[in-house]
Design a protein around this motif. Sequence first.
Motif, mmCIF file in Angstrom:
data_model
loop_
_atom_site.group_PDB
_atom_site.id
_atom_site.type_symbol
_atom_site.label_atom_id
_atom_site.label_comp_id
_atom_site.label_asym_id
_atom_site.label_seq_id
_atom_site.Cartn_x
_atom_site.Cartn_y
_atom_site.Cartn_z
ATOM 1 N N THR A 100 0.833 -1.205 0.000
ATOM 2 C CA THR A 100 0.000 0.000 0.000
ATOM 3 C C THR A 100 0.869 1.255 0.000
ATOM 4 N N ALA A 103 2.374 1.754 -3.544
ATOM 5 C CA ALA A 103 1.403 2.322 -4.483
ATOM 6 C C ALA A 103 1.202 3.820 -4.208
ATOM 7 N N TRP A 104 1.148 4.153 -2.926
ATOM 8 C CA TRP A 104 1.016 5.570 -2.538
ATOM 9 C C TRP A 104 2.251 6.353 -2.985
ATOM 10 N N TYR A 106 4.200 5.735 -5.468
ATOM 11 C CA TYR A 106 4.169 5.904 -6.923
ATOM 12 C C TYR A 106 3.295 7.106 -7.290
ATOM 13 N N MET A 120 8.663 -2.658 -5.344
ATOM 14 C CA MET A 120 7.556 -3.596 -5.265
ATOM 15 C C MET A 120 8.012 -4.999 -5.684
ATOM 16 N N GLY A 143 -0.675 -6.267 -5.251
ATOM 17 C CA GLY A 143 0.242 -5.176 -5.559
ATOM 18 C C GLY A 143 0.085 -4.692 -6.992
ATOM 19 N N MET A 146 -3.084 -2.662 -7.197
ATOM 20 C CA MET A 146 -2.890 -1.341 -6.595
ATOM 21 C C MET A 146 -2.101 -0.425 -7.529
ATOM 22 N N LEU A 147 -0.986 -0.961 -8.058
ATOM 23 C CA LEU A 147 -0.135 -0.161 -8.928
ATOM 24 C C LEU A 147 -0.874 0.240 -10.203
ATOM 25 N N VAL A 150 -3.383 3.015 -9.446
ATOM 26 C CA VAL A 150 -2.746 4.323 -9.275
ATOM 27 C C VAL A 150 -2.323 4.887 -10.632
#
Length: 399
Positions: A100, A103-104, A106, A120, A143, A146-147, A150
């Motif tokens: 998490t 991702a944030w 990035y 990652m 992951g 999430m990526l 984003v």
Amino acid sequence: MAPTPTTAAASSRPPLHDAASRQRLRVSLALVALVIYAVFAGVQHAEVLMGLVDAGDSWRLSAFNLSGGLLFYGLMRSGLNHHLHSDPGLNFPQMLWAMTGIAWAYAITGPARGGVILIMMLIIVFGMFALSARQSRLITATGFAMLGGVMLCKALTDPAHYPPRVEVVHFAFAGVVMGAVALLAGRLGALRARLERQRADLTVALERIQALATRDELTGLLNRRAVLDRLQIELRERDAEAPPLCVALIDLDHFKRVNDTHGHAAGDEVLRRFAEAARQVVRGGDVMARWGGEEFLLMMPGASVAQGLESLARIRARLADMPMTDIHPELVVTFSAGLAACSGHGDLEQAIERADAAMYAAKNAGRNRSLAAPAHPLAAGRADCATLAASSAEVRTPE
């Protein structure tokens, strides 16, 4: 950028059989992860100074990372992780928290965001050693989702800094690498599972070998070598004020006749039943062992000669009550026993010899009885059985 949770590597270390050592390892790795979170907070602050990251975004992400590191360290330090028997190292939740944060990172890093993808990948590699194959695939898919989310969001809302074409390339690169890593993680997870099964099988086999090395397979009692080791240990640990240790040698009467008349299977059953009778009535600290053939040795720490004779009497009474009619209607099993007190480590061999001489004296005196040897060694050994029988205490069950 977000750090890699080093606690995910805990299971790749050599197995620590001591629970306290394993917990200390988890606590130390959680502390290392917390330090890494702090280091990356410093890196993000440097990016702020270089104008690559917004200060507010950096502080919020740093707070998220450090709060997670403190949370997991606190759980380890307090021992609350022990309640999670399936994952006491909290590997999966730590990796999910780190994913998490990545991702944030990035979303706020801007031009330097390509390096975030590599971090990652590194977390997923750690997952190979810390998680099962299913968990590794799940954390990889999570992951990647999430990526990708984003990337899509930033390409739509901030195309100036996150050009859609660049994000498509980043997404394709991440998909290829993460897919390959996920496949490798599955293979490695399956290999780990197989190795765990093999280790469990090896542990069972080693326990079996140890049992065969120390136990008599027929009766389940300690064998001769094992009981001698126990005697040596017991005598080494005794202090000068400790009560005496008694040893008794027991021989089943006319056992050869049982084998010759009823067969060896019947003889084996008689040995098993005698062992069971003895186990039922000996004192808690006493040790019964098969000395060889139809002979047994009883070790009685802290027992006086009188108490030793009482123990033999209990075994004799229990054996008399144990049914043998299913082996043969007329079969009656008795034993002759010799008892000797052992004064110390240097007297062990002589005490066993005195007990052996007393046992033969009991046989010569008519069998089905227990005799206690005098406290001093016999010079003549078995040749003085008649003298020994006359000078020994006797316990005999009337026929």
